[in-house]
Design a protein around this motif. Structure first.
Motif, short mmCIF file in Angstrom:
data_model
loop_
_atom_site.label_atom_id
_atom_site.label_comp_id
_atom_site.label_asym_id
_atom_site.label_seq_id
_atom_site.Cartn_x
_atom_site.Cartn_y
_atom_site.Cartn_z
N PHE A 114 -4.90 7.02 1.71
CA PHE A 114 -3.94 5.93 1.88
C PHE A 114 -3.51 5.78 3.34
CE2 PHE A 114 -3.22 5.98 -2.74
CZ PHE A 114 -3.04 4.63 -2.97
N ARG A 169 5.77 11.07 4.71
CA ARG A 169 5.19 10.57 3.46
C ARG A 169 5.34 11.60 2.35
NH1 ARG A 169 0.86 6.90 2.80
NH2 ARG A 169 0.76 5.41 4.50
N ALA A 170 5.03 12.84 2.70
CA ALA A 170 5.11 13.90 1.69
C ALA A 170 6.54 14.06 1.18
CB ALA A 170 4.61 15.22 2.27
N GLU A 225 1.38 6.89 -6.75
CA GLU A 225 0.39 7.93 -7.01
C GLU A 225 0.94 9.32 -6.70
OE1 GLU A 225 -3.40 6.27 -6.17
OE2 GLU A 225 -4.28 8.26 -5.97
N ALA A 226 1.70 9.43 -5.61
CA ALA A 226 2.28 10.73 -5.27
C ALA A 226 3.25 11.16 -6.36
CB ALA A 226 2.99 10.66 -3.92
N LYS A 227 4.06 10.20 -6.84
CA LYS A 227 5.03 10.53 -7.89
C LYS A 227 4.32 10.98 -9.16
CE LYS A 227 9.20 10.01 -6.33
NZ LYS A 227 9.97 11.24 -6.12
N VAL A 269 3.12 14.47 -8.80
CA VAL A 269 4.23 15.41 -8.92
C VAL A 269 4.65 15.57 -10.38
CG1 VAL A 269 6.67 15.76 -8.38
CG2 VAL A 269 5.08 15.06 -6.58
N ARG A 302 -7.06 11.38 -2.31
CA ARG A 302 -6.64 9.98 -2.45
C ARG A 302 -5.37 9.71 -1.63
NH1 ARG A 302 -8.33 6.31 -5.38
NH2 ARG A 302 -6.24 5.45 -5.59
N LEU A 303 -4.42 10.62 -1.70
CA LEU A 303 -3.18 10.40 -0.97
C LEU A 303 -3.46 10.34 0.53
CD1 LEU A 303 -0.67 12.59 -3.01
CD2 LEU A 303 -0.89 10.10 -2.97
N LEU A 320 4.83 18.85 -12.81
CA LEU A 320 6.05 19.25 -13.51
C LEU A 320 5.79 19.38 -15.01
CD1 LEU A 320 8.89 17.24 -11.75
CD2 LEU A 320 8.56 19.71 -11.81
N MET A 357 5.80 24.10 -8.38
CA MET A 357 7.13 23.53 -8.20
C MET A 357 8.21 24.59 -7.96
SD MET A 357 6.94 20.33 -8.12
CE MET A 357 5.39 19.43 -8.13
N TYR A 371 0.93 4.19 -2.77
CA TYR A 371 0.88 5.61 -2.38
C TYR A 371 1.98 6.38 -3.10
CZ TYR A 371 1.85 9.70 0.50
OH TYR A 371 2.12 10.97 0.92
N LEU A 372 3.18 5.79 -3.08
CA LEU A 372 4.31 6.47 -3.72
C LEU A 372 4.12 6.63 -5.22
CD1 LEU A 372 7.81 5.40 -2.41
CD2 LEU A 372 6.81 7.67 -2.68
N VAL A 381 0.84 -1.20 0.00
CA VAL A 381 0.00 0.00 0.00
C VAL A 381 0.87 1.26 0.00
CG1 VAL A 381 -1.75 1.29 1.28
CG2 VAL A 381 -1.94 -1.18 1.06
N LEU A 428 3.96 22.51 -15.62
CA LEU A 428 4.87 23.66 -15.46
C LEU A 428 5.75 23.80 -16.70
CD1 LEU A 428 6.34 25.89 -13.86
CD2 LEU A 428 7.73 24.12 -12.81
N LEU A 445 8.71 11.78 0.87
CA LEU A 445 9.05 10.70 -0.07
C LEU A 445 8.81 11.16 -1.50
CD1 LEU A 445 7.60 7.42 1.49
CD2 LEU A 445 9.99 7.97 1.09
N ALA A 446 7.73 11.92 -1.69
CA ALA A 446 7.40 12.36 -3.05
C ALA A 446 8.12 13.65 -3.41
CB ALA A 446 5.89 12.55 -3.17
N LEU A 447 8.22 14.56 -2.45
CA LEU A 447 8.81 15.87 -2.71
C LEU A 447 9.78 16.18 -1.57
CD1 LEU A 447 5.84 18.20 -3.74
CD2 LEU A 447 7.85 17.68 -5.10
N ALA A 504 -6.57 14.25 -6.23
CA ALA A 504 -5.32 13.51 -5.98
C ALA A 504 -4.94 13.60 -4.51
CB ALA A 504 -4.20 14.07 -6.85
#
Lengths: 341, 195
Positions: free
Chosen positions: B88, B106-107, A139-141, A144, B84-85, A148, B39, A136-137, A132, A151, B109-111, B81
């Protein structure tokens, strides 16, 4: 590690919670226990008593997951759902009492696909399973990356707009001197013939002095509109000074045709231009040269020559066009306009 | 300040009150540009200027604006989005509350450069919980109240939320869980394609 001897004493419910993707079979390959998530994935109603190969298939190489085949393949197993081969697993099989096998599975990298196809939820994974977190990762990636990407698109748009501005005359929307230089350099580089027309407005200063700068700006925009209308989309019209314009005609090597175009422009610019009820009167003097006149055309030289022809027009009384020509007997290439009117 | 925060405020104002309101806010705050980029990084004073301008333009208290922002972040389709995050975090609202302390990690990890407010969670027993928040923005607790209210709806839990002021540990939010399965809540599939 555990103490030798006594049974750990885990019941079926404990197995289901610890290993929701497990499968146990007896020595003849009859399923005796299936974890709830594997049961959900298989979509079969009756699992107990079925053969293992009805639920799972071996991969790499593909083969039915018979109890004999599972025993033969040592170590980690590559498996797939028999009913949906897109759902793949990594598995570990260990011998159990009475000659049976106990398999525990986990999703490989294809987990997102399995989750999507079978609508899995948080409850379908063991609490200790990092799957899980991985979802999550992922989806987060991708969130992001979406940001990008957008942008980058906005920056690209801004860059194109800035480049466009760098080549455009802000008042008239025509190209500017920089764009003209680039265009001529490109045409000369490609060896393409082209016609060049240098236009200077007559009496423009009087319009500014009499009616004000706002009227002057309006006149310049009207001139720009005429120049756009009298040229093809592939031609270039640039404003290169206060009331000076240059037109470039790629592929045009016909002097007579250029002169006709110039006369049409002069005729249109000689009509009074209305500005808030007042008539602004201008006209235009034009000098023309052709790249075909030169053995090795150079932008600076051609602009100089078109300018010389233009001033010959001015001297000859304005509102006319002159074609550049070398005066006879002048070995320096000194210039004189020739009135072809 | 990470552009994500500023962009969140911008999207909230634009999606809730329309582009004209957002333009008025940028002018009042004297931003000098029309929008934030997620960003990029901005000076923290810009965030404060935008919040103050929004409160004035909307003629609402700053705290209320912040609370509505929190609700927007979870409930508006344009920022699905994020909902959803957050989902989780756990299968139930209480699981989700417990997961909040992990949220900044957690945040990251992504950024990696993202600094979320530090959250400190305490289970006081019998359905009473306390969350301390410490962030760059004054009034962050109000954002948390709005966000938790919307998340409780999402899970179908019935809760009482209150911003109980500040102490040395930060802004204090109290959570009283009245019923953890009050309504059915919104569905949450692990796969984004299924919602």
């Amino acid at each position: 590690m555990r103490a030798p001897g006594p049974d750990i004493g885990l019941g079926p419910e404990a197995l289901d919670r610890l290993m929701p993707l497990h499968l146990a079979c007896d020595a003849r390959g009859h399923v005796v226990s299936v974890g709830p998530t594997l049961a959900k994935l298989s979509g079969r109603r009756r699992l107990i008593g079925a053969q293992v190969q009805e639920i799972l298939a071996l991969r790499r190489p593909a083969a039915p997951a018979t109890v004999e085949a599972l025993r033969l393949r040592a170590g980690t197993l590559a498996l797939a759902l028999a009913t949906d081969p897109a759902v793949t697993f990594r598995g570990l099989a260990v011998p159990s009492a009475g000659g049976g096998l106990f398999l525990n599975l986990s999703f490989g990298i294809g987990v997102t696909e399995a989750v999507r196809r079978h609508s899995l939820t948080v409850e379908d994974f063991a609490a200790t399973d990092l799957t899980v977190e991985m979802l999550y990762l992922v989806e987060a990636k991708s969130a992001v990356m979406d940001e990008l990407r957008s942008l980058n698109q906005r920056l690209q748009g801004a860059r194109e707009a800035a480049e466009e501005r760098a080549l455009t005359d802000q008042l008239t929307g025509l190209r500017n001197r920089r764009a003209l230089d680039l265009q001529m350099k490109a045409l000369i580089g490609q060896g393409m013939v082209f016609g060049l027309m240098h236009i200077d407005l007559d009496f423009f200063k009087q319009v500014n002095d009499t009616h004000g700068h706002a009227a002057g700006d309006h006149v310049l925009r009207e001139v720009a509109r005429v120049l756009r209308e009298e040229t093809r989309a592939s031609d270039l019209a640039a404003r290169v000074g206060g009331d000076e314009f240059v037109l470039v005609f790629p592929g045009l090597a016909d002097a007579a045709r250029l002169v006709r175009i110039a006369r049409r422009i002069i005729a249109r610019l000689s009509r009074p231009i209305d500005y808030e009820g007042r008539a602004c009167r201008i006209s235009a003097s034009i000098g023309v040269t052709l790249s075909a006149y030169y053995d090795r055309p150079e932008a600076e030289r051609m602009l100089f020559d078109a300018d010389a022809a233009l001033y010959a027009s001015k001297r000859a009384g304005r509102a006319q066009v002159q074609l550049f020509t070398r005066s006879d007997g002048d070995t320096d290439g000194a210039l004189a306009g020739r009135d072809i009117a | 300040m990470h552009g994500l925060f500023n962009r969140a405020i911008q999207c909230f104002l634009r999606d809730t009150y329309g582009p004209a309101l957002w333009l008025a806010v940028t002018r009042r705050a004297q931003l000098g540009f029309e929008g934030f980029e997620t960003m990029l990084t901005y000076d923290p004073s810009l965030t404060e200027a935008v919040l103050a301008a929004a409160a004035t333009e909307l003629n609402r208290p700053r705290d209320t604006v912040l609370e509505d922002l929190g609700t927007y972040l979870v409930s508006h389709p344009n920022v699905e989005a994020l909902r959803r995050l957050l989902r989780f975090g756990g299968a139930s609202f209480v699981d989700f509350l417990y997961s909040l302390e992990d949220l900044p990690d957690r945040a990251r990890l992504a950024l990696p450069e993202l600094e979320l407010p530090a959250l400190e969670f305490a289970d006081l027993g019998e359905g009473h919980f306390r969350l301390r928040c410490r962030g760059h923005v004054r009034g962050i607790g109000h954002v948390v109240v709005g966000l938790l209210r919307a998340m409780a709806d999402d899970y179908g839990a019935l809760v009482l939320l209150d911003h109980a002021g500040s102490d040395s540990g930060g802004e204090v939010v109290t959570i009283d869980l009245l019923d953890h399965s009050h309504a059915s809540g919104r569905r949450f599939h692990l796969s984004a394609d299924l919602g």
